[in-house]
Enzyme design. Structure first.
Site, short mmCIF file in Angstrom:
data_model
loop_
_atom_site.label_atom_id
_atom_site.label_comp_id
_atom_site.label_asym_id
_atom_site.label_seq_id
_atom_site.Cartn_x
_atom_site.Cartn_y
_atom_site.Cartn_z
N LYS A 71 0.84 -1.21 0.00
CA LYS A 71 0.00 0.00 0.00
C LYS A 71 0.87 1.26 0.00
CE LYS A 71 -2.11 -0.88 3.71
NZ LYS A 71 -1.48 -2.23 3.90
N THR A 73 4.03 1.55 -0.82
CA THR A 73 4.77 1.58 -2.09
C THR A 73 3.88 2.06 -3.22
OG1 THR A 73 6.10 -0.28 -1.26
CG2 THR A 73 6.15 0.13 -3.65
N ARG A 94 1.62 7.54 7.12
CA ARG A 94 1.96 7.47 8.52
C ARG A 94 3.48 7.35 8.70
NH1 ARG A 94 -0.77 2.29 9.61
NH2 ARG A 94 -0.44 2.26 7.37
N LYS A 105 8.31 -6.74 9.81
CA LYS A 105 7.89 -6.11 8.57
C LYS A 105 8.94 -5.17 7.96
CE LYS A 105 4.21 -4.28 6.29
NZ LYS A 105 4.08 -2.84 6.44
N ALA A 273 -3.24 -0.21 12.08
CA ALA A 273 -4.66 -0.38 11.77
C ALA A 273 -5.26 -1.64 12.38
CB ALA A 273 -4.85 -0.41 10.26
N PHE A 301 -3.06 -1.96 6.77
CA PHE A 301 -3.51 -3.35 6.61
C PHE A 301 -4.64 -3.47 5.57
CE2 PHE A 301 -0.47 -4.87 9.29
CZ PHE A 301 -0.56 -4.41 10.61
N PHE A 382 5.24 -8.08 -8.33
CA PHE A 382 6.50 -8.47 -7.68
C PHE A 382 7.41 -9.13 -8.71
CE2 PHE A 382 6.45 -8.17 -2.95
CZ PHE A 382 5.27 -7.46 -2.83
N TRP A 410 7.15 -0.53 -7.97
CA TRP A 410 8.35 -0.94 -7.23
C TRP A 410 9.55 -0.98 -8.18
CZ3 TRP A 410 11.62 -5.25 -7.43
CH2 TRP A 410 12.44 -5.45 -6.33
N1 LIG Z 1 6.13 -4.84 -6.10
C1 LIG Z 1 6.98 -5.13 -5.11
N2 LIG Z 1 8.04 -5.93 -5.34
C2 LIG Z 1 8.90 -6.24 -4.35
N3 LIG Z 1 8.79 -5.80 -3.06
C3 LIG Z 1 7.73 -5.00 -2.80
C4 LIG Z 1 6.79 -4.61 -3.78
N4 LIG Z 1 5.86 -3.80 -3.20
C5 LIG Z 1 6.22 -3.68 -1.90
N5 LIG Z 1 7.35 -4.39 -1.66
C6 LIG Z 1 8.02 -4.53 -0.37
O1 LIG Z 1 7.08 -5.16 0.49
C7 LIG Z 1 7.14 -4.59 1.80
C8 LIG Z 1 5.76 -4.02 2.16
O2 LIG Z 1 5.49 -2.93 1.32
P1 LIG Z 1 4.60 -1.73 1.89
O3 LIG Z 1 4.41 -0.77 0.77
O4 LIG Z 1 5.18 -1.25 3.16
O5 LIG Z 1 3.24 -2.50 2.19
P2 LIG Z 1 2.01 -2.05 3.14
O6 LIG Z 1 2.02 -0.58 3.24
O7 LIG Z 1 0.82 -2.59 2.44
O8 LIG Z 1 2.28 -2.74 4.43
C9 LIG Z 1 8.23 -3.51 1.74
O9 LIG Z 1 9.45 -4.10 2.18
C10 LIG Z 1 8.35 -3.18 0.27
O10 LIG Z 1 9.66 -2.76 -0.08
O1 LIG Z 2 -1.07 -0.49 10.21
C1 LIG Z 2 -0.50 -1.11 9.31
O2 LIG Z 2 -0.02 -0.46 8.22
P1 LIG Z 2 0.62 -1.20 6.93
O3 LIG Z 2 -0.47 -2.08 6.38
O4 LIG Z 2 1.00 -0.09 5.99
O5 LIG Z 2 1.79 -2.00 7.45
MG LIG Z 3 2.05 0.83 4.69
#
Ligand SMILES: Nc1ncnc2c1ncn2[C@@H]1O[C@H](COP(=O)(O)OP(=O)(O)O)[C@@H](O)[C@H]1O
Ligand SMILES: O=COP(=O)(O)O
Ligand SMILES: [Mg+2]
Length: 558
Positions: A71, A73, A94, A105, A273, A301, A382, A410
């Site tokens: 999300k 990203t 955030r 994470k 969340a 989430f 990915f 990404w």
């Molecule tokens: N398309 C992608 N390919 C590889 N890694 C990714 C991709 N999108 C996100 N990631 C990795 O996955 C993890 C979670 O991404 P994030 O954007 O923080 O997700 P969320 O906000 O939904 O928790 C991070 O380490 C990010 O670098």
């Molecule tokens: O509260 C959780 O946030 P992410 O889903 O961005 O990890």
């Molecule tokens: Mg996030």
């Protein structure tokens, strides 16, 4: 492929005053924290009152795997994509918590070529907001115990203190403690405990306050526990709100940084969340909206948690309304919901993917039918996703009339989201398709609210309150809090309160074990299943892979 931190460290960031200037932020509102971070005075919102807001894009996701599905990203990459199409845009996110950074994470600054920078500083101390929130939380805890020690004029029942101490770390050892040990002058022995700072009510108040005056009034209303007659005792009763506000005064100003493509990013506040309301501060969202044609913001989430709370808490309290929603889906998460083990998630498996689709479809139905929002699914590509798997999601979604776009932010940054950006612009323009609604009404009883969320959003058969939760709910309604919105504290890994029930489960009930009012934040926290407000570290914490070389260069942050 370079790591996130390598990409971030190679970035040529613009000076933050240039980012502010491009946002038409006069320097009188800007307080620089070094060359690439700044705080923006909330006075800017007051001084631009009446200026029309831009479009609000809410980014949510399907039920995630523990690694997260992208999300943040996608939000960053989408903002970069809108900027590439000539739109003025900012992303509102955030702040990362040190719990996940050193836990499972990792950071929360995006990934690949869709990141906010300076990534290490944002993921570690940033501008000190979480330290300020933790200090305020623990000052209140100290004032409570000192009041009791000094004679307890308010007759606080030390068996009914609901206020916890806080630290921004995953530390299960602090969940349940006994303190006040030692000599008579060392305090009064009592059971106590810590929660992670992002679960503190002060974090919620910080994120929902509309200005300094509102912040102080909310802090004063926070209930820290009950007296011997089971009447609520507030932070105001302890005359604490002034000192708490002094600790938070500067932190309350939203932080301004930038993406790798120099798109402005307002990053402020950080409730999770699952155990809190999961949205960045109202002030940051309002700044992003006031200064741009588009504001892209994320709720944590899956849509059953962050998006539901963004709508039923943040929008309800502020009048904000999303112009569209983006549901982030990934091949790996859909295979996970189709029963594939973590070790096999990189192996192509179309059959499992199809079995996991109901989770996506339920989240999409929630966004379009329960909350009435124009929605697009962003397949976050990915590296190990096969063409066949990606085409399978797109074909199945199109067959069911679900709007879907491939996102490659990404790997490609903003260029990878131009198709998504175009679809988001189309959805935002098409107001006719926006039938925004809440999942429940203020006038519903607490139990009616809970049943509406569980039945309509989770597709469960309703809630079961334990005897203790029933007593607490009854007391809160007697105290006049029954009209408050609810903040469901629930596992992020399932629509149900059982983290092992993946996919789109049916025939379950949600067990509510505790009901507690956050009177300052203005909502009721409903703890379900075995959810905890102090997470623990995993067997191999991410902390073990982080290092710093002799030049101060950090490695292993991701
Ligand atoms: N398309 C992608 N390919 C590889 N890694 C990714 C991709 N999108 C996100 N990631 C990795 O996955 C993890 C979670 O991404 P994030 O954007 O923080 O997700 P969320 O906000 O939904 O928790 C991070 O380490 C990010 O670098
Ligand atoms: O509260 C959780 O946030 P992410 O889903 O961005 O990890
Ligand atoms: Mg996030």
């Amino acid at each position: 492929m370079k790591t996130d931190i390598e990409i971030a460290q190679e970035a040529q960031a613009a000076r933050i005053e240039d980012i502010a200037r491009a946002e038409s932020i006069d320097e009188k509102y800007l307080e620089q924290y070094g060359k690439d971070k700044a705080k923006v005075s909330y006075q800017l919102l007051k001084d631009t009152e009446g200026k029309p807001d831009g479009k609000l894009v809410l980014v949510t996701a399907i039920t995630p795997t523990p690694a997260g599905e992208g999300k943040t990203t996608t939000s960053v990459g989408l903002a970069d994509g809108l900027k590439r199409l000539g739109k003025s845009v900012a992303v509102a996110l955030r702040e990362p918590s040190l719990g996940p950074v050193f836990g499972v994470k990792g950071g929360a600054a995006g990934g690949g070529y869709a990141q906010v920078v300076p990534m290490e500083e944002i993921n570690l101390h940033f501008t000190g907001d979480f330290h300020a929130i933790g200090a305020a939380n623990n000052l209140l805890a100290a004032l409570i115990d000192n009041h009791i020690f000094q004679g307890n004029a308010l007759r606080i029942d030390d068996k009914r203190i609901t206020w916890k101490r806080a630290v921004d770390m995953n530390d299960r050892q602090l969940r349940n403690i006994i303190d006040g040990l030692g000599k008579r002058t060392d305090g009064r022995v009592r059971e106590d405990g810590f929660e992670i700072t992002v679960a503190s009510e002060i974090m919620a108040v910080f994120c929902l306050a509309k200005d300094l005056k509102d912040l102080k009034e909310r802090l004063a209303r926070m209930i820290i526990g009950y007296n011997m007659d089971n009447e609520p005792v507030t932070a105001g009763d302890l005359h604490a709100e002034g000192a708490l506000t002094a600790l938070l005064k500067d932190a309350l100003k939203p932080n301004l940084v930038q993406t790798l493509e120099h798109t402005p990013a307002f990053i402020h506040g950080g409730p999770f969340a699952n155990i809190a309301h999961g949205c960045n501060s109202v002030l940051a969202t309002r700044l992003a909206l006031r200064l741009n044609d588009y504001a892209v913001t994320e709720a944590g989430f899956g849509a059953d948690l962050g998006a539901e709370k963004f709508i039923d808490i943040k929008c309800r309290m502020t009048g904000l309304r999303p112009d569209c929603a983006v549901v982030v889906a990934t091949v790996r998460a859909l295979k996970h919901h189709g029963g594939v083990d973590k070790a096999e998630l990189n192996t192509p498996n179309v059959e499992a993917l199809k079995k996991g689709l109901p989770n996506l479809l339920q989240h999409v139905e929630n966004m379009t039918k329960v909350f009435g929002l124009p929605t697009v699914v962003a397949i976050n590509r990915f590296p190990f996703d096969s063409e066949e798997e990606l085409n399978c999601i797109a074909d199945e979604c199109k067959k069911l009339g679900v709007n879907v776009v491939l996102s490659e932010v990404w790997a490609k940054g903003g260029e990878g989201s131009e198709a998504l950006a175009r679809e988001v612009m189309r959805l935002c323009e098409d107001k006719a398709d926006n039938h925004f609604r809440f999942a429940y009404e203020d006038s519903d009883s607490l139990e009616e609210k809970l049943n509406k969320i569980v039945r309509e959003v989770y597709r469960g058969d309703g809630v079961v309150l334990t005897a203790e939760a029933k007593k607490q709910a009854k007391r809160l309604e007697e105290l006049g809090f029954g009209h408050y919105p609810v903040c469901m504290a629930k596992t992020q890994f399932s629509f149900s309160d059982n983290k092992n029930l993946t996919g789109a489960p049916r025939g379950f009930k949600i067990t509510v074990r505790e009901v507690k009012v956050s009177a300052g934040a203005g909502f009721i926290v409903v703890k379900t299943g075995d959810i905890m407000t102090m997470p623990g570290l995993p067997k191999v914490p991410a902390a073990e892979h982080i290092d710093v070389d002799e030049n101060g260069k950090i490695t292993g942050l991701f």
